[in-house]
Design an enzyme around this catalytic site. Structure first.
Site, PDB file in Angstrom:
ATOM      1  N   LYS A 170       0.642  -1.215   0.176  1.00  0.00           N
ATOM      2  CA  LYS A 170      -0.157  -0.015  -0.253  1.00  0.00           C
ATOM      3  C   LYS A 170       0.845   1.385  -0.187  1.00  0.00           C
ATOM      4  O   LYS A 170       1.680   1.374   1.013  1.00  0.00           O
ATOM      5  CB  LYS A 170      -0.844   0.098   1.402  1.00  0.00           C
ATOM      6  CG  LYS A 170      -2.043   1.081   1.203  1.00  0.00           C
ATOM      7  CD  LYS A 170      -2.668   1.377   2.440  1.00  0.00           C
ATOM      8  CE  LYS A 170      -1.900   2.414   3.290  1.00  0.00           C
ATOM      9  NZ  LYS A 170      -1.831   3.739   2.744  1.00  0.00           N
ATOM     10  N   GLU A 242      10.516   0.554  10.501  1.00  0.00           N
ATOM     11  CA  GLU A 242      11.536   1.880  10.222  1.00  0.00           C
ATOM     12  C   GLU A 242      10.794   2.869  10.539  1.00  0.00           C
ATOM     13  O   GLU A 242      10.062   3.356   9.872  1.00  0.00           O
ATOM     14  CB  GLU A 242      12.343   1.600   8.782  1.00  0.00           C
ATOM     15  CG  GLU A 242      13.448   2.517   8.745  1.00  0.00           C
ATOM     16  CD  GLU A 242      13.057   3.784   8.294  1.00  0.00           C
ATOM     17  OE1 GLU A 242      13.184   4.898   9.103  1.00  0.00           O
ATOM     18  OE2 GLU A 242      13.098   4.163   7.159  1.00  0.00           O
ATOM     19  N   CYS A 276      14.104  10.270   6.078  1.00  0.00           N
ATOM     20  CA  CYS A 276      14.076   9.447   7.221  1.00  0.00           C
ATOM     21  C   CYS A 276      15.362   9.818   8.135  1.00  0.00           C
ATOM     22  O   CYS A 276      15.244  10.175   9.265  1.00  0.00           O
ATOM     23  CB  CYS A 276      14.105   8.035   7.367  1.00  0.00           C
ATOM     24  SG  CYS A 276      12.516   7.369   6.328  1.00  0.00           S
ATOM     25  N   GLU A 374      10.802  15.145  15.753  1.00  0.00           N
ATOM     26  CA  GLU A 374      11.167  14.895  14.277  1.00  0.00           C
ATOM     27  C   GLU A 374      10.658  16.045  13.481  1.00  0.00           C
ATOM     28  O   GLU A 374       9.221  16.426  13.694  1.00  0.00           O
ATOM     29  CB  GLU A 374      10.622  13.838  13.674  1.00  0.00           C
ATOM     30  CG  GLU A 374      11.215  13.420  12.199  1.00  0.00           C
ATOM     31  CD  GLU A 374      10.915  12.039  11.764  1.00  0.00           C
ATOM     32  OE1 GLU A 374      11.800  11.303  11.206  1.00  0.00           O
ATOM     33  OE2 GLU A 374       9.851  11.354  12.068  1.00  0.00           O
TER      34      GLU A 374
END
Length: 482
Positions: A170, A242, A276, A374
């Protein structure tokens, strides 16, 4: 292409349509119908039906088919790169690179997947055979983010297929179109080996909880990963996560700043900071701090912000207004907390598109969201430190541990950093460089598995121990005891 790919056939998603927006122009690119729960179930059942045949396909044949996917990617590189630029906003040159990297990943696992299937152990007695056999897990649900839609799919799909698994994937609702184009690459596979479904969180959760999926491979936020982990724990289902990062970048006093500053700008601003492993905290030794800051200001000011399809553009827009607003909120709270934005942080003069110019921030304290959460945007907060001890301690202080960067020419500094930094990857003098043969993944709250390398293949395999006594003799230690 806006249709799902289930059991080797194009199928129109019959759920709510998701509007794909060009982040550079805010224009509608396409409407993609989401999969309804029945279509998710059909995709999983197709993968389950194909699983036994695929696991029994000789590894050499699977390798040829994976090489075929790599060839298809290279043959369609221009079209894929254009599509990713239209829906994702990365410059065309970066997306062309992404297609090439994705193809290389399939080539790598095509060969690694037929290298070995386990090992032979020394038996405990003569006349016995002891084997460790590596087997596919079954059906993998791969849920992929928008920042590198093809590459991060390849990092999951290539090892999963090489190990003998089937897959339901997906893509992000922001960037489904380039992934759906891959149906052309999968047409040569047996029907059901790879299936593609689209939609939002509800479709992803349906894959996670479906009893027919055996492993969930996910790249995304730590919060979403925690939710997936909780749902999978109820079924004792494996996860391959992850997750988020807040990567540190250490500049030592001996570093060549003419190299370290451009490297830092690359690490902070690549894909508008939507990587990331973007560098999001810079710890710079006191003796070189002022010069490094000045060089970073110049690097940020030189980044050419613009249309991702235009030659010469270095940085395109952010993926969506909500993502830009989050970064702007962090910058605003940092300014309110006493930090100074020395360059950038505005919208670059663009009236349309979700652009945000690369910024350099100083005087940000550790308690600010900019230094703790983040960011996922083009921001470089730079902090003065007095020693390598302080830099390492501050780098390790957060719950994240995805990557870390270091610039130094001192062997003792480099060794201390590679030994002491709590990160899945430590880059020394060469930020954000991946290696298909080298594992990628995080420590602590940044994840629980590894992609790439032999470790990436192992993540999609089950281990079975076989103990075989070829003589089938009665054992003297059985009942009755003497």
């Amino acid at each position: 292409m806006t249709q799902l790919w289930i059991a080797g056939q194009h199928v129109a998603g019959t759920g709510t349509s998701v509007t794909v927006i060009n982040p550079a122009t805010e224009e509608v690119v396409a409407a993609v119908g989401s999969a309804v729960l029945e279509q998710v179930d059909s995709a999983v059942r197709a993968a389950r039906d194909a699983a036994d045949g695929w696991r029994r396909t000789p590894a050499a044949e699977r390798a040829d088919l994976l090489h075929g996917i790599a060839t298809w990617l290279r043959e369609h590189s221009d079209a894929l790169a254009w599509q990713m630029s239209i829906e994702g906003g990365k410059p065309l040159i970066e997306n062309s690179d992404e297609v090439g990297w994705s193809a290389a990943c399939f080539d790598y696992y095509a060969e690694l997947g037929r290298h070995e299937r386990g090992r032979v152990l020394p038996p405990v007695e003569d006349g016995q055979l002891a084997l460790v056999i590596k087997e596919p897990l079954g059906v993998v649900a791969a849920i992929v983010p928008w920042n590198y839609p093809l590459l991060l799919l390849a990092w999951k799909l290539a090892p999963a297929l090489a190990a003998g698994n089937t897959v339901v994937a997906k893509p992000s609702p922001y960037t489904p179109l380039s992934t759906l184009m891959l149906a052309g690459a999968f047409a040569e596979l047996p029907p059901g080996v790879v299936n593609l479904v689209t939609g939002g969180a509800e479709v992803g959760e349906a894959l996670v909880v479906h009893p027919g999926t055996d492993l969930v491979a996910f790249t995304g936020s730590t919060a979403a990963g925690q939710r997936i982990g909780e749902l999978c724990a109820r079924q004792v289902k494996r996860t391959h996560l992850e997750l988020g990062g807040k990567d540190a970048f250490i500049v030592c006093e001996d570093a060549d700043l003419s190299v370290a500053a451009p490297g830092a700008a690359w690490a902070a601003y690549l894909n508008a900071g939507q990587v990331c492993t973007s560098a999001e905290r810079f710890y710079v030794m006191d003796s070189v701090y002022d010069e490094f800051v000045e060089r970073m200001i110049a690097e940020a000011a030189a980044v050419r912000l613009g249309d991702p399809l235009t030659a010469g553009t270095d940085m395109g827009p952010m993926i969506a207004e909500v993502q830009r607003a989050k970064v702007e909120g962090q910058l605003a709270s940092a300014r309110d907390g006493g930090a100074r934005i020395l360059v950038g942080g505005d919208r670059g003069g663009f009236e349309r598109g979700w652009f945000l110019s690369p910024s350099v921030v100083v005087d940000a304290t550790d308690d600010l969201p900019l230094m703790r959460e983040e960011t996922f945007g083009p921001v470089a907060p730079i902090v003065r430190v007095s020693s390598l001890d302080e830099a390492i301690a501050r780098a390790n202080a957060l719950p994240y541990g995805l990557g870390a960067n270091v610039y130094t020419n001192r062997t003792d500094y480099a060794y201390r950093c590679l030994d002491e930094l709590k990160a899945g990857t430590v880059w020394i003098n060469d930020p954000l460089t991946d290696n298909d043969a080298g594992p990628f993944g995080g420590m602590k709250a940044s994840g629980n598995s590894r992609e790439l390398g032999p470790e990436g293949l192992e993540a999609f395999r089950e281990t079975k121990h076989v103990h075989w006594d070829t003589r089938a003799e009665r054992k003297p230690w059985w009942y009755p005891y003497a």
